[in-house]
Motif scaffolding. Sequence first.
Motif, short mmCIF file in Angstrom:
data_model
loop_
_atom_site.label_atom_id
_atom_site.label_comp_id
_atom_site.label_asym_id
_atom_site.label_seq_id
_atom_site.Cartn_x
_atom_site.Cartn_y
_atom_site.Cartn_z
N VAL A 197 41.63 38.24 47.47
CA VAL A 197 42.60 38.48 46.42
C VAL A 197 43.65 39.43 46.98
O VAL A 197 43.46 40.06 48.02
CB VAL A 197 41.96 39.07 45.15
N ALA A 198 44.78 39.53 46.30
CA ALA A 198 45.94 40.21 46.87
C ALA A 198 46.27 41.50 46.14
O ALA A 198 45.96 41.65 44.95
CB ALA A 198 47.15 39.27 46.84
N ARG A 235 37.28 33.58 49.74
CA ARG A 235 38.72 33.69 49.50
C ARG A 235 39.10 35.09 49.05
O ARG A 235 38.42 35.70 48.20
CB ARG A 235 39.14 32.65 48.46
N SER A 284 49.35 36.81 35.81
CA SER A 284 48.42 37.39 36.79
C SER A 284 47.11 37.83 36.17
O SER A 284 47.04 38.14 34.98
CB SER A 284 49.06 38.61 37.47
N VAL A 290 40.88 44.44 48.08
CA VAL A 290 42.03 43.64 48.52
C VAL A 290 42.10 43.52 50.04
O VAL A 290 43.07 42.96 50.57
CB VAL A 290 43.36 44.21 47.99
N ARG A 350 52.55 31.22 43.75
CA ARG A 350 52.07 32.60 43.74
C ARG A 350 52.28 33.26 42.38
O ARG A 350 53.33 33.12 41.76
CB ARG A 350 52.81 33.42 44.80
N ASN A 393 46.05 41.73 42.31
CA ASN A 393 46.83 40.71 41.60
C ASN A 393 46.45 39.34 42.12
O ASN A 393 46.63 39.03 43.30
CB ASN A 393 48.33 40.95 41.82
N THR A 394 45.91 38.51 41.25
CA THR A 394 45.65 37.12 41.60
C THR A 394 46.13 36.25 40.45
O THR A 394 46.43 36.75 39.37
CB THR A 394 44.14 36.89 41.91
N SER A 395 46.22 34.96 40.68
CA SER A 395 46.84 34.09 39.68
C SER A 395 45.99 33.96 38.42
O SER A 395 44.76 33.95 38.47
CB SER A 395 47.11 32.71 40.28
N ASN A 437 36.39 36.30 41.88
CA ASN A 437 36.12 34.93 42.32
C ASN A 437 35.15 34.24 41.37
O ASN A 437 35.24 33.03 41.14
CB ASN A 437 35.58 34.93 43.75
N LYS A 495 37.19 33.23 38.28
CA LYS A 495 38.03 32.08 38.55
C LYS A 495 37.23 30.85 38.98
O LYS A 495 37.77 29.74 39.04
CB LYS A 495 39.07 32.43 39.63
#
Length: 555
Positions: free
Chosen positions: A426-427, A424, A400, A465, A394, A503-505, A415, A418
């Motif tokens: 995102v957070a 999928r 991030s 989100v 995570r 926040n996503t990786s 998306n 990335k």
Amino acid sequence: MRILGINALFHDPAAALVIDGRTVAAAEEERFSRRKHGKRPVPFSAWELPEQAAAWCLKRAGLRPQDLDAVAYSFDPSLARPADSMGLDDPWDHLRLAYAREAPGFLGTALPGLDPGLVRFVPHHMAHAASSAFAAPGAEDSSVLVLDGRGERASHLAAHRTGDRLEALHAQELPHSLGLVYEELTEHLGFLRSSDEFKVMALASHGRPRMLPELRRHVYATGDGGFHATAVPWHELCPPRGPDEPWTQDHADAAASAQAALEETLLDLVRWLHGKTHDSVLTLAGGVALNCVANSRIAREGPFSRVWVQPAAGDAGTALGGALLLAVGAGHEPEPMAGADLGRDWSDAELGAWLKTAAVPFERPADISATVAQALADNAIVAWFQGRSEYGPRALGHRSLLAHPGHAGNLERLNDVKGREQFRPVAPMVLADRAPAIFDGPMPSPYMLFVHDVVDEWRERIPAVVHVDGTARIQTVDPEREPLVARMLTEFEKLTGLPVVVNTSLNTAGRPMVDDPRDALECFGSSPVDLLAIGPYAIRRGAFFRSAAGKGAGR
């Protein structure tokens, strides 16, 4: 006592260093080698060791291999049985075991000066259990549940911690494995097995568990602390999907059904465990513990007052768990993890030198947090590279990608950045004291390991989100632990009225999370990110490419 922990056998090779019960450093080999998950979990790769991660852990502490007192290797080949005798179809598993038996010699070669006699084999699931039981805060008396694909001869461990004692209560023998069942579905749905299980969890939200009655014939708790989980006829339940084919409703329904069966079985297992221990705290580890939807159901419906999940719950975490287990066995009090930021970092001066060497235009604003908050308010996408990198899968505010949560299109935009599937989510990251007004679920949630219902009045305010099922996998931010992130969130709220940031990786599809400055610059240069905040410095996309164009014209 100086103990190096090593995970190498299956996947996510990693190293961790524990000194007198305190975790000094932990890192995954993928962050150095730039190979996702470090390697594939096949017998032919079992010899590969986290050489770079181990060398860095020692360097971080100023140690040489000969300064170590012990090395914990998180698999004990003496406990294993032939694969066919356990009902597994793995004809080359004997090669994996041969490599495991030779691990002390391999380590002695990989870390010159290390005495191979210092290597101790630690049972795989005990290493998982120790990674949560001894790393969790306030868990001196707690229950432990470990679930993954497989260890030496089991796929599960229920245990109980009392002080410095970790007692195994029950283990589920192979071939029954909740992790392997989920892996089989991952492959059936066209994703990469033992890698993309989180995609199945995300896809499940788009489906209905209409296949659950059939799945209950194959996946269920047995009432004695164990379970049945094998031989699911996926081909009879839905057609297979090719990796490049679109998913269908049947695929989503299969994912939803598998997710429901997993959750039901887990709830039965935690209720059995609570009946044995009567503890108030449950800690979780193993790859299955990365299923944040299941974790939330355990927290919501299970009998434990508090549930804590190891942020490196997958096999990478066994490097830490093995080292902690040996440390406790030597009489050291284990120090709980303060955070997952256990990897590499660079000083401001070192980062500045990297940028000068790269000859990129950069600025040093008075407050990088305020600069980023303004960029986010202007709907920029920001790459955020700060402090020590995270241990585990995570992104927790150190490596991030950030964005404005108030624009629904930012989900698709991220998306696309990335290069990943549009189903999928995102957070969100949010200050811990603001989270209860916006999200309903386990609090605090600093490691993004639970999903929370988004309060109705906030769903339209932060649509980027909010997952299709009305949930979000949040990260709560403690200003004392993460002052830079907290300041950015505070500044962003002043500008927008929203205390939440996406926040996503910081990575692109198929690549490990960014770890060092070179990774950050390469990711920034190859993807449509507007601003790179690296330490106190800011690099803007327009200036970056104007500079590159100018140099090209000059040549």
